[in-house]
Design an enzyme around this catalytic site. Sequence first.
Site, mmCIF file in Angstrom:
data_model
loop_
_atom_site.group_PDB
_atom_site.id
_atom_site.type_symbol
_atom_site.label_atom_id
_atom_site.label_comp_id
_atom_site.label_asym_id
_atom_site.label_seq_id
_atom_site.Cartn_x
_atom_site.Cartn_y
_atom_site.Cartn_z
ATOM 1 N N LYS A 1 -13.609 15.232 146.451
ATOM 2 C CA LYS A 1 -15.023 14.902 146.649
ATOM 3 C C LYS A 1 -15.891 16.156 146.485
ATOM 4 O O LYS A 1 -15.380 17.218 146.193
ATOM 5 C CB LYS A 1 -15.225 14.242 148.014
HETATM 6 C C1 PLP Z 1 -12.454 8.967 149.040
HETATM 7 C C2 PLP Z 1 -13.032 7.643 149.344
HETATM 8 C C3 PLP Z 1 -12.811 7.000 150.563
HETATM 9 C C4 PLP Z 1 -11.813 7.476 151.588
HETATM 10 O O1 PLP Z 1 -12.001 8.749 152.033
HETATM 11 P P1 PLP Z 1 -10.745 9.570 152.670
HETATM 12 O O2 PLP Z 1 -11.415 10.789 153.194
HETATM 13 O O3 PLP Z 1 -9.812 9.856 151.537
HETATM 14 O O4 PLP Z 1 -10.143 8.729 153.712
HETATM 15 C C5 PLP Z 1 -13.482 5.813 150.815
HETATM 16 N N1 PLP Z 1 -14.308 5.264 149.904
HETATM 17 C C6 PLP Z 1 -14.527 5.842 148.704
HETATM 18 C C7 PLP Z 1 -15.466 5.193 147.755
HETATM 19 C C8 PLP Z 1 -13.883 7.033 148.389
HETATM 20 O O5 PLP Z 1 -14.083 7.577 147.175
#
Ligand code: PLP
Length: 381
Positions: free
Chosen positions: A184
Amino acid sequence: MTDEFIPYGRQLLDDDDIEAVVEVLRSDWLTTGPKVDLFEEALAQQAGTKFAVALANGTAALHAAMYAARVGADDEVVVTPMTFAASANCAVYTGAKPVFADVRGGTLLINPDAVAEQMTDKTSAIVAVDYAGQPCDYEALRRLAEDKGVTLVADACHAIGGSYQGKPVGSLADLSVFSFHPVKHITTGEGGAVTTDDPEMAARLRLFRNHGITTDHRQRSEQGSWFYEMVDLGFNYRITDIQCALGLTQLGKLPAWIERRQQIAARYDEAFAEIDCVDPLVVAPERVHAYHLYVVRLDPGLDRQAVFATLRDRGLGVNVHYIPVHLHPFYRERFGTGRGLAPVAEEAYDHMLSLPMFPAMSDEQVERVIATVDEVVEQLS
Ligand SMILES: *Cc1c(COP(=O)(O)O)cnc(C)c1O
């Protein structure tokens, strides 16, 4: 030029990030300490909200958002299928039924008309995903949510740093959820957060993250008291000070990183306008796109699997985001979903490709992606 592998996304850590973490390791508070408060304050400021609550990961943050929204068994949650499974799984955790509303073809963002069609007396929340980093149509979604008295949740895991109608991502829904996984925009290793302006929801998020207990370890320590009460069933979804120290230094770099992502996207847009078989997604008006992903649609005449495999062979870390959630075996088996339920998302999935996009990409790498995609689609056409 070397043929080194270019991933689709990659974190960026500098010495100051590492020093901030080491400083916490030498301090008294490894968890529930002052860095958590500071990170939450910085996130609330970024989002333009009164509150931010940081949690162990984005999935825990989504689960806590369901709790804050009082979603329970027998409820329905309307969600986009064009997302990572966690956006829908959070509803299932509570016993609620996820109901899929199709996306719009140009942006692959949830279609408010489809949401309206899927809403029933049982609907208690809508989970909209700012797919690829582009904020959803929150004006229409807010109207729907307000009319029916349901909670609007933004899964903004792709979109920190973006905005809609001049308002920052994080402030566009009743609850907005972030992830700080290394792919991210900013990372804490694992980490997540929810932003909100509602004090009651913020209190519920804090309760849920700490077993449903009304005070945390530091509050009891400061009050010199052993007393605590568990008033509801929660989880240990806390985040550490080690993670939050990293989050703070990372967040400081976000504006420059978003700018670099937008530069890369602009160059891709310009190049793919000249390449017939490769169409970038549409960016809707009044949006600042945060470009977590850069997604293209390939001409339906191209074999996506062949394009994917050839690009991987040529050292490009292309990917596919996402297999629509309702097509996963768990959803098919538990909820009887399958092909035909969200035709726009399904058709997009068949032809989509995510190209490398991360702030540390050099101009040379961007040009190599463009040239390689051009050659490969030409060759396979
Ligand atoms: C990455 C992501 C998540 C989950 O986040 P984590 O920190 O990996 O648990 C949820 N929704 C979307 C759209 C994501 O890209």
